[in-house]
Write a protein that holds these residues in place. Structure first.
Motif, PDB file in Angstrom:
ATOM      1  N   VAL A   1       7.279  18.683  -5.413  1.00 43.11           N
ATOM      2  CA  VAL A   1       7.072  17.239  -5.544  1.00 43.11           C
ATOM      3  C   VAL A   1       5.786  17.008  -6.331  1.00 43.11           C
ATOM      4  O   VAL A   1       4.727  17.532  -5.981  1.00 43.11           O
ATOM      5  CB  VAL A   1       6.973  16.547  -4.169  1.00 43.11           C
ATOM      6  CG1 VAL A   1       6.757  15.046  -4.351  1.00 43.11           C
ATOM      7  CG2 VAL A   1       8.215  16.810  -3.332  1.00 43.11           C
ATOM      8  N   ASP A   2       5.901  16.236  -7.400  1.00 43.88           N
ATOM      9  CA  ASP A   2       4.761  15.842  -8.232  1.00 43.88           C
ATOM     10  C   ASP A   2       4.982  14.384  -8.586  1.00 43.88           C
ATOM     11  O   ASP A   2       5.729  14.050  -9.500  1.00 43.88           O
ATOM     12  CB  ASP A   2       4.699  16.722  -9.485  1.00 43.88           C
ATOM     13  CG  ASP A   2       3.471  16.437 -10.337  1.00 43.88           C
ATOM     14  OD1 ASP A   2       2.903  15.341 -10.207  1.00 43.88           O
ATOM     15  OD2 ASP A   2       3.097  17.311 -11.147  1.00 43.88           O
ATOM     16  N   THR A   3       4.358  13.492  -7.815  1.00 40.09           N
ATOM     17  CA  THR A   3       4.667  12.063  -7.887  1.00 40.09           C
ATOM     18  C   THR A   3       3.408  11.253  -8.148  1.00 40.09           C
ATOM     19  O   THR A   3       2.400  11.424  -7.455  1.00 40.09           O
ATOM     20  CB  THR A   3       5.308  11.588  -6.567  1.00 40.09           C
ATOM     21  OG1 THR A   3       6.545  12.286  -6.368  1.00 40.09           O
ATOM     22  CG2 THR A   3       5.585  10.096  -6.598  1.00 40.09           C
ATOM     23  N   THR A   4       3.455  10.387  -9.142  1.00 36.89           N
ATOM     24  CA  THR A   4       2.395   9.410  -9.362  1.00 36.89           C
ATOM     25  C   THR A   4       2.876   8.047  -8.891  1.00 36.89           C
ATOM     26  O   THR A   4       4.079   7.751  -8.902  1.00 36.89           O
ATOM     27  CB  THR A   4       1.982   9.335 -10.837  1.00 36.89           C
ATOM     28  OG1 THR A   4       3.115   8.973 -11.624  1.00 36.89           O
ATOM     29  CG2 THR A   4       1.446  10.668 -11.320  1.00 36.89           C
ATOM     30  N   PHE A   5       1.951   7.208  -8.461  1.00 37.66           N
ATOM     31  CA  PHE A   5       2.330   5.891  -7.943  1.00 37.66           C
ATOM     32  C   PHE A   5       1.297   4.854  -8.362  1.00 37.66           C
ATOM     33  O   PHE A   5       0.138   5.158  -8.595  1.00 37.66           O
ATOM     34  CB  PHE A   5       2.472   5.934  -6.414  1.00 37.66           C
ATOM     35  CG  PHE A   5       1.287   6.502  -5.676  1.00 37.66           C
ATOM     36  CD1 PHE A   5       0.246   5.683  -5.254  1.00 37.66           C
ATOM     37  CD2 PHE A   5       1.214   7.860  -5.384  1.00 37.66           C
ATOM     38  CE1 PHE A   5      -0.842   6.194  -4.557  1.00 37.66           C
ATOM     39  CE2 PHE A   5       0.130   8.390  -4.691  1.00 37.66           C
ATOM     40  CZ  PHE A   5      -0.901   7.557  -4.279  1.00 37.66           C
ATOM     41  N   ARG A   6       1.752   3.610  -8.465  1.00 34.39           N
ATOM     42  CA  ARG A   6       0.881   2.505  -8.824  1.00 34.39           C
ATOM     43  C   ARG A   6       1.464   1.210  -8.279  1.00 34.39           C
ATOM     44  O   ARG A   6       2.686   1.081  -8.125  1.00 34.39           O
ATOM     45  CB  ARG A   6       0.666   2.390 -10.330  1.00 34.39           C
ATOM     46  CG  ARG A   6       1.908   2.038 -11.131  1.00 34.39           C
ATOM     47  CD  ARG A   6       2.640   3.266 -11.576  1.00 34.39           C
ATOM     48  NE  ARG A   6       3.916   2.958 -12.234  1.00 34.39           N
ATOM     49  CZ  ARG A   6       4.907   3.838 -12.325  1.00 34.39           C
ATOM     50  NH1 ARG A   6       4.792   5.050 -11.822  1.00 34.39           N
ATOM     51  NH2 ARG A   6       6.009   3.513 -12.943  1.00 34.39           N
ATOM     52  N   ALA A   7       0.597   0.260  -7.989  1.00 35.22           N
ATOM     53  CA  ALA A   7       1.026  -1.040  -7.486  1.00 35.22           C
ATOM     54  C   ALA A   7      -0.117  -2.024  -7.644  1.00 35.22           C
ATOM     55  O   ALA A   7      -1.296  -1.637  -7.721  1.00 35.22           O
ATOM     56  CB  ALA A   7       1.463  -0.962  -6.018  1.00 35.22           C
ATOM     57  N   GLY A   8       0.215  -3.297  -7.684  1.00 35.61           N
ATOM     58  CA  GLY A   8      -0.805  -4.331  -7.763  1.00 35.61           C
ATOM     59  C   GLY A   8      -0.247  -5.670  -7.335  1.00 35.61           C
ATOM     60  O   GLY A   8       0.970  -5.906  -7.382  1.00 35.61           O
TER      61      GLY A   8
END
Length: 422
Positions: free
Chosen positions: A325-332
């Motif tokens: 598992v190699d996961t990037t995440f972003r939110a705003g």
């Protein structure tokens, strides 16, 4: 009644007994008094459509879902949460916070939500020092307040702070130093923590969600259906509060308020988890890092809050040059609130996304989405608040095909809540 509803009733009875049984002590020590024991409850009427909720082992983005037999718009009452809050004072400088929670959607009828000691010595020059040690949430959220860690102006927090609530709880020692600077203030916070090695599990498999389900000390959080490889190596539920590798993590925060109407914050978190650590019950270590930038702006009766988060989480062994598992995440999000004498009205818009690049959890586990939320709050006396909220969330995740769903799904949730604080 179900087990957690019995727990709800038991917490309320305990609070009433403790509050009525002891007069206030005229010393620095206060243990069981009306000022140190409180109870809070949340009862709702909900209307919802859309796919199965993540709390029912689905991919849904909200706390509630439809009756799977009808797949229509469901309306029904829900007793959601009850809290018993104890805030004893042991001296002028030392106090405690213990919160027991009966929460719908959890395995245990009653569980521990927070438990920590706080030390606030007197300093000169206008400086303030606060040290706390125990189990609590890191100071990321602009939406949550108080010992019960509840949102005030809405029912549902943003996706960012919903994730902090359901997966980022730490056993930590934290120190915060605040000093006046010019006409404002500057605060610096640092902490060393453990018990948060699985943070990232929900984001990688479920993705983001909009809900107010909170992690507890001994509870588990469900995962959606996993792919053919992961279902044999990953437990179907994740435990947010657990230590696997004995490697302490850390976080740091700067909070600058140059004036009374502006507050700027920067937060960095790194759990330093070992992505190859695993228990016999298939709870894995996750190496999770993120940065969060926040701002709060106040003018007249209006307040605007915004947060942006970006991070990365890793799990498993190397395979073809990448971990499983190699996961990037972003939110705003941006939220505007208009305050009134006895309530408020709020509107929030947000966007979120996950990019999955692992050798075993590939692109079909990526997601993107957005949500709109409108809410109103009205306080009735000192112990009761009435809230109404409507939210809509839209997202795309190709992994939904595992259960025969279309990748793109939308869901609308309307809630009417009565909040009691005794």
């Amino acid at each position: 009644m179900t087990g957690w509803l019995n727990g709800f009733a038991a917490l309320l009875a305990a609070a009433l007994i403790a509050r009525s049984g002891t007069a206030r002590a005229q010393t620095a020590i206060e243990l069981f008094t009306p000022e140190t024991v409180a109870a809070a409850g949340d009862i709702r009427i909900i209307g919802v459509d859309g796919e199965k909720s993540w709390l029912d082992d689905g991919y849904g983005k909200t706390r509630f879902d439809t009756d799977s037999a009808r797949r229509g718009f469901r309306i029904e009452p829900q007793a959601v949460e009850g809290d018993l809050i104890w805030t004893p004072r042991f001296s002028w400088a030392v106090s405690g916070t213990v919160v027991a929670t009966a929460q719908q959607g959890q395995d245990n009828a009653v569980d521990l939500s927070e438990a920590f000691l706080s030390y606030k010595p007197l300093l000169g020059g206008g400086a303030k020092l606060t040290v706390r040690a125990g189990l609590f949430w890191p100071p990321v959220s602009l939406e949550h307040t108080g010992a019960g860690w509840r949102v005030r102006d809405t029912i549902t927090p943003s996706a960012i702070n919903g994730w902090i609530g359901d997966e980022v709880k730490v056993g930590a020692v934290e120190a915060q130093l605040t000093r006046p600077v010019g006409g404002g203030r500057l605060s610096a916070t640092v902490a060393v923590f453990g018990l948060n090695d699985t943070a990232g599990t929900l984001l990688a498999f479920r993705g983001w969600a909009l809900h107010d389900e909170k992690a507890v000390a001994f509870g588990l959080q469900p995962l959606p259906p996993l792919n053919a490889f992961m279902r044999y190596v990953q437990a179907p539920k994740t435990r947010p509060v657990i230590e696997l590798d004995n490697r302490p993590g850390f976080y740091a925060k700067l909070d600058w308020a140059p004036a009374a109407w502006l507050d700027l914050q920067a937060f960095h978190y790194d759990n330093r988890g070992d992505p190859e650590a695993v228990t016999p019950t298939l709870q894995w270590g996750w190496r999770t890092r993120f940065d969060n930038l926040s701002a709060a702006l106040a003018f007249g009766d209006w307040q605007v809050k915004t947060q942006g988060m970006a991070g990365k989480t890793l799990m498993g062994f190397p395979d073809n040059g990448r971990l499983w598992v190699d996961t990037t995440f972003r939110a705003g999000y941006v939220m505007a609130t208009r305050n009134f004498a006895k309530g408020s009205a709020s509107f929030r818009v947000e966007a979120f996304g996950v990019t999955s690049m692992g050798s075993k959890l590939g692109r079909d586990w990526s997601e993107s989405g957005w949500a709109l939320t409108a809410a109103g709050r009205r306080d009735i006396g000192r112990i009761l608040s009435v809230l109404v909220e409507a939210s809509h969330v839209d997202s795309r995740k190709d992994a939904r095909a595992l259960t025969g769903l279309a990748p793109g799904q939308g869901q609308t949730l309307v809630q009417f809540a009565l909040r009691v604080h005794l």
